[in-house]
Motif scaffolding. Structure first.
Motif, PDB file in Angstrom:
ATOM      1  N   SER A  76       0.819  -1.220   0.000  1.00  8.43           N
ATOM      2  CA  SER A  76       0.000   0.000   0.000  1.00  8.43           C
ATOM      3  C   SER A  76       0.848   1.264   0.000  1.00  8.43           C
ATOM      4  CB  SER A  76      -0.925  -0.021   1.210  1.00  8.43           C
ATOM      5  OG  SER A  76      -0.205  -0.452   2.339  1.00  8.43           O
ATOM      6  N   SER A  77       2.091   1.201  -0.518  1.00  5.39           N
ATOM      7  CA  SER A  77       2.860   2.439  -0.628  1.00  5.39           C
ATOM      8  C   SER A  77       2.643   2.972  -2.047  1.00  5.39           C
ATOM      9  CB  SER A  77       4.345   2.146  -0.383  1.00  5.39           C
ATOM     10  OG  SER A  77       5.102   3.271  -0.758  1.00  5.39           O
ATOM     11  N   VAL A  78       1.741   3.938  -2.180  1.00  5.87           N
ATOM     12  CA  VAL A  78       1.343   4.386  -3.523  1.00  5.87           C
ATOM     13  C   VAL A  78       2.479   5.054  -4.283  1.00  5.87           C
ATOM     14  CG1 VAL A  78      -1.098   4.655  -2.952  1.00  5.87           C
ATOM     15  CG2 VAL A  78       0.419   6.574  -2.604  1.00  5.87           C
ATOM     16  N   HIS A  79       3.409   5.689  -3.566  1.00  6.43           N
ATOM     17  CA  HIS A  79       4.432   6.486  -4.273  1.00  6.43           C
ATOM     18  C   HIS A  79       5.758   5.747  -4.465  1.00  6.43           C
ATOM     19  CE1 HIS A  79       1.857   9.952  -3.874  1.00  6.43           C
ATOM     20  NE2 HIS A  79       1.798   9.792  -2.582  1.00  6.43           N
ATOM     21  N   SER A  80       5.967   4.661  -3.728  1.00  5.48           N
ATOM     22  CA  SER A  80       7.317   4.089  -3.688  1.00  5.48           C
ATOM     23  C   SER A  80       7.913   3.762  -5.047  1.00  5.48           C
ATOM     24  CB  SER A  80       7.336   2.825  -2.820  1.00  5.48           C
ATOM     25  OG  SER A  80       7.531   3.183  -1.483  1.00  5.48           O
ATOM     26  N   SER A  81       7.162   3.054  -5.887  1.00  9.08           N
ATOM     27  CA  SER A  81       7.825   2.585  -7.128  1.00  9.08           C
ATOM     28  C   SER A  81       8.246   3.781  -7.991  1.00  9.08           C
ATOM     29  CB  SER A  81       6.902   1.656  -7.913  1.00  9.08           C
ATOM     30  OG  SER A  81       5.659   2.293  -8.091  1.00  9.08           O
ATOM     31  N   ALA A  84      12.033   4.961  -8.944  1.00 13.06           N
ATOM     32  CA  ALA A  84      12.476   5.098 -10.349  1.00 13.06           C
ATOM     33  C   ALA A  84      13.132   6.467 -10.536  1.00 13.06           C
ATOM     34  CB  ALA A  84      11.283   4.963 -11.276  1.00 13.06           C
ATOM     35  N   TRP A  85      12.608   7.487  -9.879  1.00 13.82           N
ATOM     36  CA  TRP A  85      13.157   8.840  -9.995  1.00 13.82           C
ATOM     37  C   TRP A  85      14.260   9.114  -8.972  1.00 13.82           C
ATOM     38  CZ3 TRP A  85       7.675  11.366 -10.699  1.00 13.82           C
ATOM     39  CH2 TRP A  85       7.374  11.429 -12.066  1.00 13.82           C
ATOM     40  N   LYS A  86      14.674   8.065  -8.234  1.00 10.26           N
ATOM     41  CA  LYS A  86      15.749   8.153  -7.233  1.00 10.26           C
ATOM     42  C   LYS A  86      15.520   9.266  -6.211  1.00 10.26           C
ATOM     43  CE  LYS A  86      18.957   5.696 -10.126  1.00 10.26           C
ATOM     44  NZ  LYS A  86      20.283   5.588 -10.766  1.00 10.26           N
ATOM     45  N   ILE A  87      14.235   9.434  -5.892  1.00  9.08           N
ATOM     46  CA  ILE A  87      13.898  10.272  -4.720  1.00  9.08           C
ATOM     47  C   ILE A  87      14.042   9.373  -3.506  1.00  9.08           C
ATOM     48  CG2 ILE A  87      12.017  11.508  -3.560  1.00  9.08           C
ATOM     49  CD1 ILE A  87      10.908  12.097  -6.431  1.00  9.08           C
ATOM     50  N   PHE A  97      15.428   3.356  -0.990  1.00  6.78           N
ATOM     51  CA  PHE A  97      15.036   2.063  -0.417  1.00  6.78           C
ATOM     52  C   PHE A  97      13.530   2.053  -0.202  1.00  6.78           C
ATOM     53  CE2 PHE A  97      19.276   0.610   0.515  1.00  6.78           C
ATOM     54  CZ  PHE A  97      20.010   1.753   0.780  1.00  6.78           C
ATOM     55  N   THR A  98      12.953   0.881  -0.103  1.00  6.36           N
ATOM     56  CA  THR A  98      11.507   0.802   0.149  1.00  6.36           C
ATOM     57  C   THR A  98      11.257   1.105   1.637  1.00  6.36           C
ATOM     58  OG1 THR A  98      11.559  -1.518   0.835  1.00  6.36           O
ATOM     59  CG2 THR A  98      11.305  -1.079  -1.549  1.00  6.36           C
ATOM     60  N   ASN A  99      10.009   1.381   1.969  1.00  5.84           N
ATOM     61  CA  ASN A  99       9.655   1.658   3.365  1.00  5.84           C
ATOM     62  C   ASN A  99      10.035   0.484   4.261  1.00  5.84           C
ATOM     63  OD1 ASN A  99       8.541   3.909   2.212  1.00  5.84           O
ATOM     64  ND2 ASN A  99       6.413   3.338   2.561  1.00  5.84           N
ATOM     65  N   ASP A 100       9.770  -0.733   3.789  1.00  2.85           N
ATOM     66  CA  ASP A 100      10.062  -1.914   4.628  1.00  2.85           C
ATOM     67  C   ASP A 100      11.565  -2.122   4.802  1.00  2.85           C
ATOM     68  OD1 ASP A 100       7.238  -3.601   3.185  1.00  2.85           O
ATOM     69  OD2 ASP A 100       7.401  -2.669   5.155  1.00  2.85           O
ATOM     70  N   GLU A 101      12.346  -1.830   3.755  1.00  2.00           N
ATOM     71  CA  GLU A 101      13.805  -2.013   3.875  1.00  2.00           C
ATOM     72  C   GLU A 101      14.355  -1.075   4.945  1.00  2.00           C
ATOM     73  OE1 GLU A 101      14.815  -1.211  -0.190  1.00  2.00           O
ATOM     74  OE2 GLU A 101      14.961  -3.347  -0.743  1.00  2.00           O
TER      75      GLU A 101
END
Ligand code: 3HC
Length: 311
Positions: A203-208, A212-215, A218-222
């Motif tokens: 449910s992380s709408v923005h992560s992918s 990709a834009w290197k903002i 790492f993912t929230n879980d990492e």
């Protein structure tokens, strides 16, 4: 924007080039940065309230001075980040209106109360510890002003984390009552600190897109795992118990497995129904209104100076 423009932009991102405010950028890149940077700034400014609550009640002058410095730093981080967001064309007034109207978010963690002095230790240790985990990768964010702001902020965060951990150390080595206070603070701040990293993968709408834009690097879980792996040994050193019976080292993953996070609580707090949401926004609104005369005076003064310069 056309495909060629987006592809050319992605090539710059993939080449680890820094994007500066006047560079051509996709509207979605600009919008998600305004969203994230302004909400980061809101978090810093609202975060002054729970900690500020104990400045007049700190147990020693040394603790008072350190807490005062930390709260002042948080305010400075907020102003720094509002300036970074302004480079993307949003005004300070707009961002403040978004916060006060409830349209913008700020970190859920600051909607919890600071009931004891131990909470101030837990905030420095856990909340600033989590903030450091999240902010170090942001020093390598593709947007220049945000990355540069983070480098300065991270230096100050480490002082914040150290002073919090020192408070926890003093309590954990103190009387039974002091140790119980430290344990109670850990019990109440552990899970909300894990929620700071945001929703899990699904449910992380923005992560992918942000990755990709290197903002986001790492993912929230990492990042949450990195925080848990670094913090559990510190709790053990303090002789405190992490309030998660399912916490267990996973040799294969080289990481701790942990119990389920209460995402209903997370979304309830994010949506405005946490323990202190109303109080935080009421305070922020009050000081904004009380400070209106300062802003008006500063603008009038600037206008007079401009007229004199042009006369
Ligand atoms: N509290 C409130 N909202 C949260 C949240 C939290 N803990 N975690 C996620 N959200 C929101 C997101 O903002 C997004 O909502 P939006 O679209 O309205 O902005 C939604 O939940 C979905 O989450 P995503 O993971 O898809 O969103 P992001 O990709 O933006 O990731 C984030 C969330 C990890 C918080 C990211 O925005 C981020 O890294 N922000 C910068 C760091 C930051 O803001 N830290 C807050 C603490 S500041 C602090 O601790 C100061 C220290 O000095 C004490």
């Amino acid at each position: 924007e056309d495909e060629a423009f987006l592809a050319a932009f992605q090539e710059r991102i993939d080449a680890e080039m820094k994007i500066e405010p006047n560079d051509p950028m996709p509207e979605g890149y600009r919008k998600t940065l305004v969203r994230q940077i302004s909400q980061h700034a809101h978090s810093e400014v609202i975060g002054m309230q729970p900690e500020g609550n104990w400045i007049t009640r700190a147990p020693t002058l040394r603790r008072k001075a350190a807490l005062l410095a930390k709260v002042q730093d948080e305010g400075g981080h907020g102003l720094y980040l509002y300036s970074a967001a302004e480079t993307l064309g949003v005004s300070r007034e707009e961002m403040t209106d978004q916060l006060l109207s409830g349209a913008a978010k700020y970190s859920s963690i600051f909607n919890y109360p600071t009931l004891t002095w131990g909470d101030i230790g837990a905030i420095g240790w856990l909340v600033d510890g989590a903030a450091i985990m999240n902010q170090i990768p942001l020093c390598r964010c593709s947007f220049g002003p945000y990355a540069r702001a983070m480098i300065r902020v991270c230096k100050e965060e480490s002082f914040h984390q150290r002073q919090g951990y020192e408070i926890m150390m003093t309590l954990a080595r103190g009387s039974d009552e002091q140790k119980a206070m430290a344990q109670d603070a850990l019990d109440r701040y552990w899970w909300p600190s894990l929620m700071m990293f945001g929703p899990s993968e699904g449910s992380s709408v923005h992560s992918s897109q942000s990755m990709a834009w290197k903002i986001k690097r790492f993912t929230n879980d990492e990042l949450r795992d990195k925080f848990i792996n670094a913090t559990v040994p510190q709790a053990e050193y303090l002789g405190l118990t992490v309030p998660d019976p399912d916490l267990k080292w996973n040799e294969e993953r080289q990481s701790y497995d942990h119990g389920e996070i209460d995402w209903d609580e997370f979304w309830r707090v994010v949506k405005g129904d946490g323990p202190c949401n109303r109080e935080r926004l009421r305070n922020r609104t009050r000081v904004h209104e009380e400070g209106a005369w300062v802003r008006e005076a500063a603008l009038a003064h600037a206008e007079k100076r401009r007229e004199r310069a042009e006369a």
